[in-house]
Design a protein around this motif. Structure first.
Motif, PDB file in Angstrom:
ATOM      1  N   LYS A  23     -14.122 -29.183  -7.299  1.00 56.39           N
ATOM      2  CA  LYS A  23     -15.292 -28.417  -6.869  1.00 56.39           C
ATOM      3  C   LYS A  23     -15.658 -27.235  -7.756  1.00 56.39           C
ATOM      4  N   GLY A  24     -14.899 -27.002  -8.823  1.00 55.81           N
ATOM      5  CA  GLY A  24     -15.274 -25.956  -9.762  1.00 55.81           C
ATOM      6  C   GLY A  24     -14.553 -24.626  -9.591  1.00 55.81           C
ATOM      7  N   THR A  25     -15.011 -23.661 -10.369  1.00 57.47           N
ATOM      8  CA  THR A  25     -14.354 -22.364 -10.478  1.00 57.47           C
ATOM      9  C   THR A  25     -14.265 -21.620  -9.153  1.00 57.47           C
ATOM     10  N   GLY A  26     -15.351 -21.554  -8.408  1.00 62.93           N
ATOM     11  CA  GLY A  26     -15.329 -20.824  -7.136  1.00 62.93           C
ATOM     12  C   GLY A  26     -14.286 -21.364  -6.181  1.00 62.93           C
ATOM     13  N   ALA A  27     -14.259 -22.677  -6.006  1.00 61.39           N
ATOM     14  CA  ALA A  27     -13.287 -23.304  -5.110  1.00 61.39           C
ATOM     15  C   ALA A  27     -11.866 -23.126  -5.629  1.00 61.39           C
ATOM     16  N   GLY A  28     -11.694 -23.278  -6.937  1.00 61.05           N
ATOM     17  CA  GLY A  28     -10.364 -23.109  -7.518  1.00 61.05           C
ATOM     18  C   GLY A  28      -9.861 -21.688  -7.380  1.00 61.05           C
TER      19      GLY A  28
ATOM     20  N   GLN B 176      -3.575 -25.276   6.300  1.00 59.50           N
ATOM     21  CA  GLN B 176      -4.797 -24.465   6.343  1.00 59.50           C
ATOM     22  C   GLN B 176      -5.977 -25.223   5.756  1.00 59.50           C
ATOM     23  N   PRO B 177      -7.180 -24.950   6.253  1.00 61.48           N
ATOM     24  CA  PRO B 177      -8.362 -25.520   5.592  1.00 61.48           C
ATOM     25  C   PRO B 177      -8.579 -24.818   4.250  1.00 61.48           C
ATOM     26  N   ALA B 178      -9.272 -25.478   3.369  1.00 59.08           N
ATOM     27  CA  ALA B 178      -9.584 -24.872   2.060  1.00 59.08           C
ATOM     28  C   ALA B 178     -10.416 -23.611   2.290  1.00 59.08           C
ATOM     29  N   PRO B 179     -10.109 -22.539   1.579  1.00 57.73           N
ATOM     30  CA  PRO B 179     -10.888 -21.312   1.754  1.00 57.73           C
ATOM     31  C   PRO B 179     -12.301 -21.457   1.200  1.00 57.73           C
ATOM     32  N   ASP B 180     -13.227 -20.752   1.808  1.00 57.82           N
ATOM     33  CA  ASP B 180     -14.623 -20.745   1.371  1.00 57.82           C
ATOM     34  C   ASP B 180     -14.752 -19.757   0.213  1.00 57.82           C
ATOM     35  N   PRO B 181     -15.187 -20.198  -0.947  1.00 59.51           N
ATOM     36  CA  PRO B 181     -15.326 -19.279  -2.092  1.00 59.51           C
ATOM     37  C   PRO B 181     -16.223 -18.078  -1.787  1.00 59.51           C
TER      38      PRO B 181
ATOM     39  N   PRO C 153     -18.808 -18.018  -6.519  1.00 57.62           N
ATOM     40  CA  PRO C 153     -19.888 -18.994  -6.407  1.00 57.62           C
ATOM     41  C   PRO C 153     -19.427 -20.232  -5.630  1.00 57.62           C
ATOM     42  N   THR C 154     -20.321 -20.765  -4.839  1.00 56.99           N
ATOM     43  CA  THR C 154     -20.002 -21.971  -4.078  1.00 56.99           C
ATOM     44  C   THR C 154     -20.472 -23.228  -4.798  1.00 56.99           C
TER      45      THR C 154
END
Length: 178
Positions: free
Chosen positions: A43-48, A69-74, A80-81
């Protein structure tokens, strides 16, 4: 550097070195690291980066609770999302794994004439890099030296999460003078 070139370094201050091998949950730390890499790839830089922040701010060992845990929201970190398509971030790519996969040779480090100081931030207690600092210091048979602030305690407010650079510098001077 100290193990390979022991006569070239007088003093090494390792501030919260992110070394998985010194953790009792080293396999869990490697799995958590793979999680932020996978988020970055998918999903890219924000997600990472959001997954990286979640990993490095987690308190304690990487347990089933961490991985459930669910993946955190960038966006909650101001990241950036949208995925810009790039995959060249050295921290989020596997290029940084050479650091976290480093296996310290305690005997060589202790035999070197280099003074090795392992430091930990006072605000970092329980986090990944605080645990690695304590683990690394323990491997060398010593206590981690406490510095003001957190992992980036030497940084000013220009970098988001301000540390205490003046206090950090004072403490570093004290440690170097010992």
């Amino acid at each position: 550097m100290v193990a390979a070139y022991p006569d070239d370094v007088d003093t090494l201050v390792a501030h919260e070195p992110p070394i998985n091998a010194v953790l009792p949950d080293a396999a869990g730390a490697a799995r958590a690291r793979a999680g932020f890499y996978e988020a970055y790839q998918a999903k890219g830089t924000g997600a990472g980066m959001a997954a990286f922040i979640a990993m490095t701010s987690w308190q304690g060992e990487f347990t089933d609770e961490y991985f459930a845990q669910p993946a955190p929201d960038p966006a909650m970190f101001g990241m950036p999302t949208e995925d810009d398509g790039t995959r060249d971030d050295p921290l989020l790519s596997q290029r940084s794994w050479a650091v976290t996969d480093y296996l310290p040779d305690a005997a060589r480090l202790l035999a070197a004439p280099t003074r090795v100081v392992v430091a930990v931030g006072e605000e970092s207690a329980g986090t990944y890099t605080a645990r690695t600092a304590v683990g690394m210091a323990g491997l060398l048979g010593r206590e981690a030296v406490v510095f003001p602030s957190h992992h980036g305690g030497f940084l000013g407010g220009d970098f988001g999460y301000a540390g205490k650079p003046a206090e950090f510098a004072t403490r570093l001077r004290e440690v170097l003078a010992d």
